[in-house]
Design a protein around this motif. Structure first.
Motif, PDB file in Angstrom:
ATOM      1  N   LEU A 135      -9.302  61.023 -20.909  1.00 30.44           N
ATOM      2  CA  LEU A 135      -9.557  59.964 -19.928  1.00 30.44           C
ATOM      3  C   LEU A 135     -10.990  59.443 -20.036  1.00 30.44           C
ATOM      4  N   ASN A 136     -11.935  60.340 -20.208  1.00 33.50           N
ATOM      5  CA  ASN A 136     -13.320  59.893 -20.353  1.00 33.50           C
ATOM      6  C   ASN A 136     -13.513  59.079 -21.631  1.00 33.50           C
ATOM      7  N   THR A 137     -12.766  59.407 -22.666  1.00 32.60           N
ATOM      8  CA  THR A 137     -12.832  58.623 -23.898  1.00 32.60           C
ATOM      9  C   THR A 137     -12.240  57.231 -23.665  1.00 32.60           C
ATOM     10  N   ALA A 138     -11.124  57.148 -22.935  1.00 29.39           N
ATOM     11  CA  ALA A 138     -10.529  55.851 -22.605  1.00 29.39           C
ATOM     12  C   ALA A 138     -11.504  55.028 -21.753  1.00 29.39           C
ATOM     13  N   ILE A 139     -12.175  55.682 -20.823  1.00 34.84           N
ATOM     14  CA  ILE A 139     -13.178  54.998 -20.002  1.00 34.84           C
ATOM     15  C   ILE A 139     -14.308  54.468 -20.884  1.00 34.84           C
ATOM     16  N   SER A 140     -14.732  55.251 -21.854  1.00 33.65           N
ATOM     17  CA  SER A 140     -15.776  54.800 -22.786  1.00 33.65           C
ATOM     18  C   SER A 140     -15.321  53.569 -23.561  1.00 33.65           C
ATOM     19  N   ASP A 141     -14.041  53.535 -23.940  1.00 39.09           N
ATOM     20  CA  ASP A 141     -13.507  52.355 -24.633  1.00 39.09           C
ATOM     21  C   ASP A 141     -13.598  51.132 -23.725  1.00 39.09           C
ATOM     22  N   GLY A 142     -13.224  51.295 -22.455  1.00 40.07           N
ATOM     23  CA  GLY A 142     -13.321  50.181 -21.506  1.00 40.07           C
ATOM     24  C   GLY A 142     -14.765  49.748 -21.281  1.00 40.07           C
ATOM     25  N   LEU A 161     -11.896  40.705 -15.671  1.00 36.12           N
ATOM     26  CA  LEU A 161     -11.166  41.234 -14.516  1.00 36.12           C
ATOM     27  C   LEU A 161     -10.206  42.344 -14.950  1.00 36.12           C
ATOM     28  N   ARG A 162      -9.473  42.107 -16.019  1.00 35.17           N
ATOM     29  CA  ARG A 162      -8.540  43.113 -16.525  1.00 35.17           C
ATOM     30  C   ARG A 162      -9.291  44.399 -16.894  1.00 35.17           C
ATOM     31  N   ASN A 163     -10.435  44.250 -17.524  1.00 39.98           N
ATOM     32  CA  ASN A 163     -11.208  45.409 -17.953  1.00 39.98           C
ATOM     33  C   ASN A 163     -11.755  46.180 -16.745  1.00 39.98           C
ATOM     34  N   THR A 164     -12.233  45.458 -15.753  1.00 38.87           N
ATOM     35  CA  THR A 164     -12.721  46.104 -14.525  1.00 38.87           C
ATOM     36  C   THR A 164     -11.598  46.909 -13.869  1.00 38.87           C
ATOM     37  N   ASN A 165     -10.417  46.312 -13.792  1.00 35.93           N
ATOM     38  CA  ASN A 165      -9.273  47.007 -13.202  1.00 35.93           C
ATOM     39  C   ASN A 165      -8.876  48.225 -14.026  1.00 35.93           C
ATOM     40  N   PHE A 166      -8.923  48.091 -15.343  1.00 37.74           N
ATOM     41  CA  PHE A 166      -8.600  49.223 -16.220  1.00 37.74           C
ATOM     42  C   PHE A 166      -9.535  50.397 -15.950  1.00 37.74           C
ATOM     43  N   LEU A 167     -10.811  50.110 -15.841  1.00 39.64           N
ATOM     44  CA  LEU A 167     -11.782  51.184 -15.587  1.00 39.64           C
ATOM     45  C   LEU A 167     -11.511  51.856 -14.239  1.00 39.64           C
ATOM     46  N   LYS A 168     -11.182  51.078 -13.225  1.00 41.97           N
ATOM     47  CA  LYS A 168     -10.864  51.659 -11.913  1.00 41.97           C
ATOM     48  C   LYS A 168      -9.618  52.535 -11.988  1.00 41.97           C
ATOM     49  N   LEU A 169      -8.605  52.080 -12.702  1.00 42.91           N
ATOM     50  CA  LEU A 169      -7.368  52.852 -12.835  1.00 42.91           C
ATOM     51  C   LEU A 169      -7.630  54.185 -13.533  1.00 42.91           C
ATOM     52  N   CYS A 170      -8.432  54.137 -14.590  1.00 40.01           N
ATOM     53  CA  CYS A 170      -8.754  55.378 -15.312  1.00 40.01           C
ATOM     54  C   CYS A 170      -9.574  56.320 -14.437  1.00 40.01           C
ATOM     55  N   ARG A 171     -10.496  55.785 -13.682  1.00 44.37           N
ATOM     56  CA  ARG A 171     -11.313  56.644 -12.812  1.00 44.37           C
ATOM     57  C   ARG A 171     -10.472  57.252 -11.692  1.00 44.37           C
ATOM     58  N   ASN A 172      -9.488  56.514 -11.196  1.00 45.73           N
ATOM     59  CA  ASN A 172      -8.584  57.084 -10.190  1.00 45.73           C
ATOM     60  C   ASN A 172      -7.744  58.204 -10.796  1.00 45.73           C
ATOM     61  N   ALA A 173      -7.272  58.009 -12.023  1.00 46.60           N
ATOM     62  CA  ALA A 173      -6.517  59.073 -12.703  1.00 46.60           C
ATOM     63  C   ALA A 173      -7.408  60.290 -12.916  1.00 46.60           C
ATOM     64  N   LEU A 174      -8.675  60.041 -13.187  1.00 52.56           N
ATOM     65  CA  LEU A 174      -9.633  61.146 -13.376  1.00 52.56           C
ATOM     66  C   LEU A 174      -9.837  61.904 -12.062  1.00 52.56           C
ATOM     67  N   LEU A 175      -9.867  61.199 -10.939  1.00 53.00           N
ATOM     68  CA  LEU A 175      -9.969  61.855  -9.634  1.00 53.00           C
ATOM     69  C   LEU A 175      -8.792  62.802  -9.402  1.00 53.00           C
ATOM     70  N   ILE A 176      -7.603  62.330  -9.764  1.00 55.53           N
ATOM     71  CA  ILE A 176      -6.417  63.174  -9.597  1.00 55.53           C
ATOM     72  C   ILE A 176      -6.518  64.399 -10.504  1.00 55.53           C
ATOM     73  N   ASN A 177      -6.972  64.187 -11.731  1.00 50.08           N
ATOM     74  CA  ASN A 177      -7.110  65.313 -12.650  1.00 50.08           C
ATOM     75  C   ASN A 177      -8.118  66.325 -12.107  1.00 50.08           C
ATOM     76  N   ASN A 178      -9.155  65.853 -11.452  1.00 50.74           N
ATOM     77  CA  ASN A 178     -10.138  66.777 -10.860  1.00 50.74           C
ATOM     78  C   ASN A 178      -9.508  67.646  -9.773  1.00 50.74           C
ATOM     79  N   ILE A 179      -8.531  67.076  -9.057  1.00 48.99           N
ATOM     80  CA  ILE A 179      -7.800  67.847  -8.057  1.00 48.99           C
ATOM     81  C   ILE A 179      -7.032  68.982  -8.734  1.00 48.99           C
ATOM     82  N   LEU A 180      -6.469  68.680  -9.892  1.00 55.91           N
ATOM     83  CA  LEU A 180      -5.609  69.633 -10.590  1.00 55.91           C
ATOM     84  C   LEU A 180      -6.381  70.705 -11.342  1.00 55.91           C
ATOM     85  N   THR A 181      -7.623  70.402 -11.687  1.00 53.34           N
ATOM     86  CA  THR A 181      -8.403  71.337 -12.481  1.00 53.34           C
ATOM     87  C   THR A 181      -8.813  72.529 -11.641  1.00 53.34           C
ATOM     88  N   PRO A 182      -8.396  73.736 -12.090  1.00 52.63           N
ATOM     89  CA  PRO A 182      -8.723  74.946 -11.300  1.00 52.63           C
ATOM     90  C   PRO A 182     -10.212  75.251 -11.308  1.00 52.63           C
TER      91      PRO A 182
END
Length: 182
Positions: A135-142, A161-182
């Motif tokens: 996810l961080n690599t995808a964010i770097s691409d954006g 606009l599309r790129n800004t939205n993409f970055l927000k979507l990836c960061r939200n997915a990263l937030l969820i992953n942080n919840i899952l990470t023990p």
């Protein structure tokens, strides 16, 4: 220790290790309550609520299921943006600066789509550290596309606009992953 007792003891330890439950996620809620709690930590709360709330399956999703939903939304966005860029590149008489920007962003989005596919595979395998990396690599691409858009004379408001939205979507997915990470 006798060999039979040693084997039995080892078997019990292996069984216990194999059946041990992982620690509970940081957020025990699910569904709408989980989306609400997650989106409260997002950089753009309204955008988070709108995008995750657009999926009816998010209403009952557990954290891992919400991770799959968030990654699928980000992946669909990246694929759509990649198609948008390809269509723009077919336009005749593009300004050279815009064409260079679109070329760079096209490469970035092709990479981002692959990174999101890898993220989803890692999430399904409960490899949360790998999800974080992809996810961080995808964010770097954006962010690279964002830089190309900002640094050159040729720009495309729709792609910005599309790129800004993409970055927000990836960061939200990263937030969820942080919840899952023990």
């Amino acid at each position: 220790m006798k060999p039979a007792v040693g084997i039995l003891f080892s078997s019990v330890l292996l069984f216990a290790a194999a059946t041990a439950k992982s620690p509970p996620p940081k957020f025990a809620e699910k569904g709408e309550a989980l989306v609400t709690k997650l989106c409260e930590t997002s950089e753009d709360k309204g955008f988070c609520f709108t995008t995750l709330g657009s999926r009816p399956d998010a209403d009952t999703a557990t954290a891992p299921e919400l991770g799959v939903i968030a990654l699928s939304i980000a992946s669909a966005n990246a694929s759509d943006t990649s198609a948008y860029i390809k269509a723009k590149l077919k336009t005749k008489n593009l300004e050279p600066a815009l064409e260079d920007t679109l070329d760079d962003c096209s490469k970035n989005y092709l990479d981002a789509v692959a990174q999101l596919d890898d993220s989803l595979a890692a999430l399904l395998a409960n490899q949360y550290t790998d999800v974080d990396i992809w996810l961080n690599t995808a964010i770097s691409d954006g962010e690279s596309c964002e830089s190309a858009l900002a640094e050159r004379d040729g720009s495309d408001g729709e792609l910005e606009l599309r790129n800004t939205n993409f970055l927000k979507l990836c960061r939200n997915a990263l937030l969820i992953n942080n919840i899952l990470t023990p």
